[in-house]
Scaffold this motif. Structure first.
Motif, PDB file in Angstrom:
ATOM      1  N   LEU A   1       0.630  -1.304   0.320  1.00 21.51           N
ATOM      2  CA  LEU A   1       0.011   0.069  -0.309  1.00 21.51           C
ATOM      3  C   LEU A   1       0.891   1.531  -0.212  1.00 21.51           C
ATOM      4  CD1 LEU A   1      -2.895   0.931   0.146  1.00 21.51           C
ATOM      5  CD2 LEU A   1      -2.903   1.387   2.872  1.00 21.51           C
ATOM      6  N   THR A   2       2.222   1.321   1.238  1.00 25.27           N
ATOM      7  CA  THR A   2       2.798   2.396   1.148  1.00 25.27           C
ATOM      8  C   THR A   2       2.946   2.314  -0.464  1.00 25.27           C
ATOM      9  OG1 THR A   2       3.385   1.904   2.777  1.00 25.27           O
ATOM     10  CG2 THR A   2       5.204   3.357   1.446  1.00 25.27           C
ATOM     11  N   GLY A   3       3.554   1.499  -1.275  1.00 22.31           N
ATOM     12  CA  GLY A   3       3.786   1.875  -3.160  1.00 22.31           C
ATOM     13  C   GLY A   3       2.980   2.354  -3.316  1.00 22.31           C
ATOM     14  N   VAL A   4       1.586   1.785  -3.676  1.00 25.79           N
ATOM     15  CA  VAL A   4       0.549   2.376  -4.106  1.00 25.79           C
ATOM     16  C   VAL A   4       0.282   3.405  -4.217  1.00 25.79           C
ATOM     17  CG1 VAL A   4      -1.355   2.028  -5.064  1.00 25.79           C
ATOM     18  CG2 VAL A   4       0.002   0.078  -4.920  1.00 25.79           C
ATOM     19  N   VAL A   5       0.765   4.376  -2.956  1.00 33.59           N
ATOM     20  CA  VAL A   5       0.163   6.281  -3.078  1.00 33.59           C
ATOM     21  C   VAL A   5       1.292   6.670  -2.688  1.00 33.59           C
ATOM     22  CG1 VAL A   5       0.120   7.234  -0.400  1.00 33.59           C
ATOM     23  CG2 VAL A   5      -1.494   4.902  -1.038  1.00 33.59           C
TER      24      VAL A   5
ATOM     25  N   VAL B   1      -2.695  12.568   0.042  1.00 38.17           N
ATOM     26  CA  VAL B   1      -4.061  11.160  -0.402  1.00 38.17           C
ATOM     27  C   VAL B   1      -4.009  10.789   0.786  1.00 38.17           C
ATOM     28  CG1 VAL B   1      -3.969   8.875  -0.988  1.00 38.17           C
ATOM     29  CG2 VAL B   1      -2.353  10.343  -2.745  1.00 38.17           C
ATOM     30  N   ILE B   2      -5.091   9.968   1.081  1.00 34.54           N
ATOM     31  CA  ILE B   2      -5.656   9.263   2.874  1.00 34.54           C
ATOM     32  C   ILE B   2      -6.505   7.770   2.350  1.00 34.54           C
ATOM     33  CG2 ILE B   2      -7.478   9.414   4.321  1.00 34.54           C
ATOM     34  CD1 ILE B   2      -6.364  12.622   5.451  1.00 34.54           C
ATOM     35  N   VAL B   3      -5.786   7.283   3.032  1.00 37.75           N
ATOM     36  CA  VAL B   3      -6.885   5.556   2.694  1.00 37.75           C
ATOM     37  C   VAL B   3      -7.590   5.276   3.975  1.00 37.75           C
ATOM     38  CG1 VAL B   3      -6.883   3.331   1.452  1.00 37.75           C
ATOM     39  CG2 VAL B   3      -5.125   5.078   0.712  1.00 37.75           C
ATOM     40  N   VAL B   4      -8.240   5.325   4.508  1.00 37.61           N
ATOM     41  CA  VAL B   4      -9.166   5.131   5.543  1.00 37.61           C
ATOM     42  C   VAL B   4     -10.674   3.457   5.151  1.00 37.61           C
ATOM     43  CG1 VAL B   4     -10.843   5.644   6.715  1.00 37.61           C
ATOM     44  CG2 VAL B   4     -10.196   7.471   6.218  1.00 37.61           C
ATOM     45  N   GLN B   5      -9.800   2.917   5.640  1.00 39.34           N
ATOM     46  CA  GLN B   5     -10.587   1.694   5.863  1.00 39.34           C
ATOM     47  C   GLN B   5     -11.082   1.381   7.175  1.00 39.34           C
ATOM     48  OE1 GLN B   5      -8.939  -1.889   4.576  1.00 39.34           O
ATOM     49  NE2 GLN B   5     -10.892  -2.569   3.743  1.00 39.34           N
TER      50      GLN B   5
ATOM     51  N   GLN C   1     -15.360   0.245 -14.720  1.00 40.49           N
ATOM     52  CA  GLN C   1     -14.662   1.262 -14.282  1.00 40.49           C
ATOM     53  C   GLN C   1     -13.370  -0.252 -13.255  1.00 40.49           C
ATOM     54  OE1 GLN C   1     -17.648   2.437 -13.820  1.00 40.49           O
ATOM     55  NE2 GLN C   1     -17.042   3.493 -15.892  1.00 40.49           N
ATOM     56  N   GLY C   2     -13.456  -0.755 -13.254  1.00 40.16           N
ATOM     57  CA  GLY C   2     -12.560  -2.102 -12.913  1.00 40.16           C
ATOM     58  C   GLY C   2     -12.652  -2.123 -11.694  1.00 40.16           C
ATOM     59  N   LEU C   3     -13.228  -1.126 -10.928  1.00 38.04           N
ATOM     60  CA  LEU C   3     -13.828  -1.690  -8.987  1.00 38.04           C
ATOM     61  C   LEU C   3     -15.541  -1.921  -8.852  1.00 38.04           C
ATOM     62  CD1 LEU C   3     -13.327   2.855  -8.913  1.00 38.04           C
ATOM     63  CD2 LEU C   3     -11.917   0.834  -8.176  1.00 38.04           C
ATOM     64  N   PRO C   4     -15.635  -2.456  -7.914  1.00 42.70           N
ATOM     65  CA  PRO C   4     -16.622  -2.701  -7.322  1.00 42.70           C
ATOM     66  C   PRO C   4     -17.815  -2.025  -7.580  1.00 42.70           C
ATOM     67  CG  PRO C   4     -15.045  -2.714  -5.630  1.00 42.70           C
ATOM     68  CD  PRO C   4     -14.279  -2.223  -6.370  1.00 42.70           C
ATOM     69  N   GLU C   5     -18.894  -2.821  -6.975  1.00 39.04           N
ATOM     70  CA  GLU C   5     -20.429  -2.546  -7.961  1.00 39.04           C
ATOM     71  C   GLU C   5     -20.880  -1.945  -6.771  1.00 39.04           C
ATOM     72  OE1 GLU C   5     -23.388  -1.417 -10.352  1.00 39.04           O
ATOM     73  OE2 GLU C   5     -21.973  -3.680 -10.588  1.00 39.04           O
TER      74      GLU C   5
ATOM     75  N   ALA D   1      -3.471  17.574 -17.374  1.00 39.13           N
ATOM     76  CA  ALA D   1      -3.184  16.505 -16.774  1.00 39.13           C
ATOM     77  C   ALA D   1      -4.709  15.913 -16.859  1.00 39.13           C
ATOM     78  CB  ALA D   1      -2.109  16.636 -16.187  1.00 39.13           C
ATOM     79  N   ARG D   2      -4.693  14.792 -16.031  1.00 36.52           N
ATOM     80  CA  ARG D   2      -6.183  14.032 -15.558  1.00 36.52           C
ATOM     81  C   ARG D   2      -5.407  12.735 -14.936  1.00 36.52           C
ATOM     82  NH1 ARG D   2      -7.634  17.802 -17.217  1.00 36.52           N
ATOM     83  NH2 ARG D   2      -9.271  18.388 -18.425  1.00 36.52           N
ATOM     84  N   PHE D   3      -5.565  12.557 -13.555  1.00 39.08           N
ATOM     85  CA  PHE D   3      -5.248  11.805 -12.480  1.00 39.08           C
ATOM     86  C   PHE D   3      -6.434  10.594 -13.019  1.00 39.08           C
ATOM     87  CE2 PHE D   3      -5.537   9.391  -8.808  1.00 39.08           C
ATOM     88  CZ  PHE D   3      -3.762   9.940  -8.454  1.00 39.08           C
ATOM     89  N   ASP D   4      -5.611   9.238 -13.159  1.00 33.61           N
ATOM     90  CA  ASP D   4      -6.876   7.746 -13.081  1.00 33.61           C
ATOM     91  C   ASP D   4      -7.228   7.812 -11.836  1.00 33.61           C
ATOM     92  OD1 ASP D   4      -7.669   5.976 -14.111  1.00 33.61           O
ATOM     93  OD2 ASP D   4      -6.328   5.429 -15.267  1.00 33.61           O
ATOM     94  N   ILE D   5      -8.322   7.909 -11.119  1.00 31.65           N
ATOM     95  CA  ILE D   5      -8.454   7.674  -9.468  1.00 31.65           C
ATOM     96  C   ILE D   5      -8.609   5.842 -10.114  1.00 31.65           C
ATOM     97  CG2 ILE D   5     -10.796   8.751 -10.482  1.00 31.65           C
ATOM     98  CD1 ILE D   5      -8.712   9.033  -7.189  1.00 31.65           C
ATOM     99  N   ALA D   6      -9.466   5.623 -10.969  1.00 35.42           N
ATOM    100  CA  ALA D   6     -10.132   4.578 -10.882  1.00 35.42           C
ATOM    101  C   ALA D   6      -9.043   3.339 -11.045  1.00 35.42           C
ATOM    102  CB  ALA D   6     -10.723   4.165 -12.166  1.00 35.42           C
ATOM    103  N   ARG D   7      -8.169   3.757 -11.690  1.00 33.09           N
ATOM    104  CA  ARG D   7      -7.243   2.913 -11.963  1.00 33.09           C
ATOM    105  C   ARG D   7      -6.528   2.798 -10.701  1.00 33.09           C
ATOM    106  NH1 ARG D   7      -1.887   2.537 -13.893  1.00 33.09           N
ATOM    107  NH2 ARG D   7      -2.089   4.406 -14.152  1.00 33.09           N
ATOM    108  N   PHE D   8      -5.951   3.495 -10.016  1.00 32.01           N
ATOM    109  CA  PHE D   8      -5.322   3.606  -8.302  1.00 32.01           C
ATOM    110  C   PHE D   8      -6.363   3.202  -7.500  1.00 32.01           C
ATOM    111  CE2 PHE D   8      -5.173   7.034  -4.211  1.00 32.01           C
ATOM    112  CZ  PHE D   8      -3.727   6.215  -3.827  1.00 32.01           C
ATOM    113  N   ALA D   9      -7.739   3.545  -7.635  1.00 32.73           N
ATOM    114  CA  ALA D   9      -8.246   2.966  -6.679  1.00 32.73           C
ATOM    115  C   ALA D   9      -8.737   1.569  -6.765  1.00 32.73           C
ATOM    116  CB  ALA D   9      -9.943   4.004  -7.194  1.00 32.73           C
ATOM    117  N   ALA D  10      -8.544   0.858  -7.614  1.00 31.63           N
ATOM    118  CA  ALA D  10      -8.072  -0.518  -7.668  1.00 31.63           C
ATOM    119  C   ALA D  10      -7.061  -0.970  -7.477  1.00 31.63           C
ATOM    120  CB  ALA D  10      -8.217  -0.675  -9.691  1.00 31.63           C
ATOM    121  N   ASP D  11      -6.194  -0.018  -7.683  1.00 26.66           N
ATOM    122  CA  ASP D  11      -4.326  -0.434  -6.615  1.00 26.66           C
ATOM    123  C   ASP D  11      -4.651  -0.771  -5.675  1.00 26.66           C
ATOM    124  OD1 ASP D  11      -3.765  -1.634  -9.926  1.00 26.66           O
ATOM    125  OD2 ASP D  11      -2.772   0.913  -9.890  1.00 26.66           O
ATOM    126  N   VAL D  12      -5.130   0.119  -4.907  1.00 25.20           N
ATOM    127  CA  VAL D  12      -5.382   0.496  -3.705  1.00 25.20           C
ATOM    128  C   VAL D  12      -6.348  -0.643  -3.265  1.00 25.20           C
ATOM    129  CG1 VAL D  12      -6.144   1.765  -1.566  1.00 25.20           C
ATOM    130  CG2 VAL D  12      -5.392   2.936  -3.073  1.00 25.20           C
TER     131      VAL D  12
END
Length: 451
Positions: A152-156, A173-177, A398-402, A435-446
């Motif tokens: 996760l450190t690497g992805v962030v 960036v913040i990731v909360v679970q 978009q490669g993410l959960p329903e 410039a566009r950040f790919d949020i779907a791919r980033f979220a999928a990688d998280v």
């Protein structure tokens, strides 16, 4: 163009688009005036809301802005008056400078050319950035001790490079679970208590605030007094506005509302004036005006005192101590864009959404309101994520959960909620230009990096 015939009217229906950055032709003194207003607004909010320096604002918030202003803004001199908490920017020797004024609790307001300080808004309080809240997370800032896995450190960390978009600039960036902060990282000049503009994430904040007050009036005509009986716009409902289905024309697809954001024009002067070009509820067209009108209608429906206190009724209970909603000089909240907030505060908001509008065991949003915000109804974008009521809808395409959904805004602002994993991902950016950040791919990688 498609022609829609109904009730004896031929209405032009433009091809839907969700472009948030589009060209807007302009020239001469007016273009310089808006550019000066842009600089005054961003300097005022950046300095007095966020504690940023002019040099930092030039390098981040004012870098890679709309092309029609990018060449002008650096040539204009900003005068910062820290005693009066104001910023003025000259643009024409024959006219007064553009001016933005700060007030404690309400941020900055951009005045019309020649406008003077509003006595009712001025504050004797000196600007100060709140320190850490000693209460425990999520209500406060104590007890935040991220221990991300190496994966996760690497992805962030990759979010701060070019892995998710060439030319992007991630500032937080913040990731909360399950309510716990798993990862938190910031770029230079930013941190847990340094805010920046939410841009269109403010639209989802608007949808949330309206849920606190007007949930029972969705199908009724929006309370816009300028649209009297006999005006076909009188049929536009609050639900139409929240779902980008008003059918109103706007000057650009998307639509840029520079005159309101930076020009000193007010919501009740401009947003109410556009004519219909499609029947309400028949066309999706992403438009700042629709959300500005939804919030303006809410002001008329709930009364001035309740309206003035509305942002605080959400920010206060959630501990969003570093978030401020700004207004135009007529007092209309510009909740389509003009909110300043931190990554932590937006993580709190995402957590609140993921909990169905319940906070610390207390229901704040009416039951079912989050379902309204995250359920598609009526016309949808032709491609990409779907749209609910101020919320973008993601899923397997978009490669993410329903059932995933997000608030998102210009320059790379994202609050992604993946309900099936009890996961909230906040990405703050100052992405320049195209410039566009790919949020779907980033979220999928998280998601893939989680246990």
């Amino acid at each position: 163009m498609q022609i829609l015939k109904a009730a004896g009217l031929a209405l032009l229906v433009s091809v839907p688009t969700s472009a948030q950055i589009v060209g807007q032709p302009s020239a001469g003194t007016y273009q310089r005036a808006v550019a000066a207003g842009y600089k005054a607004a961003l300097y005022c909010s950046g300095i007095f809301n966020a504690g940023r320096t002019p040099e930092q604002i030039d390098a981040d918030e004012l870098a890679g802005i709309y092309p029609d202003y990018q060449k002008i803004v650096p040539t204009l001199t900003a005068n910062v008056d820290r005693t009066r908490q104001s910023v003025s920017v000259g643009f024409d020797p024959k006219l007064p400078p553009r001016r933005a004024e700060w007030t404690s609790g309400h941020g900055c307001v951009t005045l019309p050319i020649g406008g003077t300080a509003l006595a009712s808004r001025k504050s004797t309080a000196a600007p100060s950035i709140r320190a850490a809240d000693p209460r425990r997370w999520p209500q406060g800032d104590a007890g935040i001790a991220p221990r991300p896995s190496a994966t996760l450190t690497g992805v962030v960390g990759q979010a701060f490079g070019t892995s998710y978009g060439v030319g992007t600039k991630t500032v937080g960036v913040i990731v909360v679970q399950d309510g716990k902060v798993l990862a938190e990282q910031y770029g230079s000049g930013f941190g847990p208590f340094v805010s920046n503009r939410t841009w269109s994430v403010g639209k989802s904040i608007a949808g949330t605030l309206i849920g606190l007050t007007n949930a029972g009036a969705l199908k009724a005509p929006a309370a816009v007094p300028q649209w009297k009986a006999g005006d076909p716009r009188h049929a536009i409902t609050l639900d139409n506005l929240l779902r980008m289905g008003s059918g109103l024309h706007s000057d650009t697809a998307g639509n840029r509302t520079d005159a309101i954001y930076f020009g000193g024009t007010t919501v009740d002067e401009q947003a109410v004036s556009w004519p219909l070009e499609a029947l309400p509820g028949t066309r999706f067209r992403y438009a700042n005006n629709d959300i500005l009108l939804a919030v303006y209608a809410t002001r008329n429906a709930i009364g001035e005192a309740r309206y003035r206190a509305l942002p605080g009724s959400l920010f206060g209970p959630l501990g969003m101590e570093h978030t401020v909603a700004e207004t135009d000089w007529h007092g209309n909240y510009i909740l389509s864009s003009q909110v300043w907030s931190t990554a932590r505060d937006l993580a709190r908001l995402g957590l609140f959404w993921s909990q169905d509008g319940v906070w610390q065991g207390k229901r704040l949003l009416p039951a079912g309101w989050m379902r309204t915000m995250t359920t598609p109804s009526g016309p949808q974008p032709l491609s990409g994520p779907g749209y609910g009521a101020t919320m973008w809808l993601f899923g397997p395409k978009q490669g993410l959960p329903e059932g995933s959904y997000a608030a998102q805004g210009n320059r790379g602002q994202y609050v992604m909620v993946i309900s099936s994993r009890q996961l909230v991902i906040v990405r703050r950016g100052e992405d320049p230009g195209a410039a566009r950040f790919d949020i779907a791919r980033f979220a999928a990688d998280v998601v893939a990096a989680l246990p």
